[in-house]
Write a protein that holds these residues in place. Structure first.
Motif: not given
Length: 250
Positions: A179, A196, A198
């Motif tokens: 992300k 994830k 970022t």
């Protein structure tokens, strides 16, 4: 508020094992300590941390300065991949879209992003060109710039993630969700539980070497969750000059 000889700090009394000190983004100091710890001892502790506090405050000031909105006037210097480009603002022009696409494919312009309104942002020969429908509004141009920065940072961070991923693939790490968003206090974050990573869109302002360090740093959290000695030893196996690269983020 409690005060020692040189610095004022906010003291929070709670059941913690150690004295904890943090410097907030506005430069204020917060200390947490057990009710059993004498105030004089806490004062001495804060005094011993002055070099850390000074360094943290300088860093916070740099972060605040770097995140101030630009005026987006022609001639302004814009940070890009560790150097500066001279901003050139122009009225949006749909007729130029085919030419820009061709030049982007040829490589004479780089970092090219555009929309169907004839607005575009790209780099060419030391300039950052920003074509906009609103030549007067700095917030509008800021929005165009932020969108461009997010797109280009996403392209670059995903390219670098694929470059370094084989080191982690060999250790059984699945490729994570990547992300991109604009952040004010960190360059990246990793949530192993959600698989994830970022990245900060403002990484586009930093050198390629420093961006690579952030990518490796965040991927390394899939192996070591904290910032322990083992974590940095692991990072050093992949990137021996990580300390030098990290300096470019300050």
């Amino acid at each position: 508020m409690e005060e020692n000889q040189d610095y004022t700090y906010r003291l929070i009394r709670k059941n913690v094992k150690n004295i904890n000190l943090s410097v907030k983004t506005d430069g204020s100091i917060v200390v947490s300590a057990s009710p059993q710890v004498a105030k004089e001892y806490i004062d001495d502790f804060v005094q011993s941390k002055i070099p850390f506090i000074q360094k943290a405050r300088i860093h916070m000031e740099e972060v605040r300065n770097s995140t101030k909105e630009h005026l987006f006037q022609t001639g302004e210097q814009m940070p890009y991949l560790g150097r500066f480009l001279t901003l050139q603002t122009e009225p949006a022009d749909r007729r130029k879209i085919p030419l820009w696409i061709e030049e982007s494919q040829e490589g004479s312009i780089t970092g090219f992003s555009r929309n169907n309104k004839g607005e575009a942002v790209f780099c060419q020969e030391g300039y950052l060109y920003l074509y906009t429908q609103d030549m007067k509004s700095a917030p509008y141009k800021q929005q165009l710039y932020d969108t461009w920065q997010k797109i280009q940072a996403g392209i670059l961070c995903r390219q670098l993630s694929r470059k370094y991923y084989p080191f982690f693939q060999n250790l059984g790490v699945d490729y994570p969700e990547i992300k991109i968003r604009k952040m004010t206090s960190r360059w990246g974050s990793c949530i192993p539980a959600k698989h994830k990573i970022t990245f900060n869109s403002r990484l586009l302002e930093k050198s390629m070497e420093s961006i690579e360090y952030v990518v490796v740093h965040e991927f390394a959290h899939f192996i070591h969750l904290d910032h322990s000695r083992a974590f940095y030893n692991f990072v050093e196996q992949i990137m021996p000059d990580w300390k030098k690269r990290r300096e470019g983020l300050r």
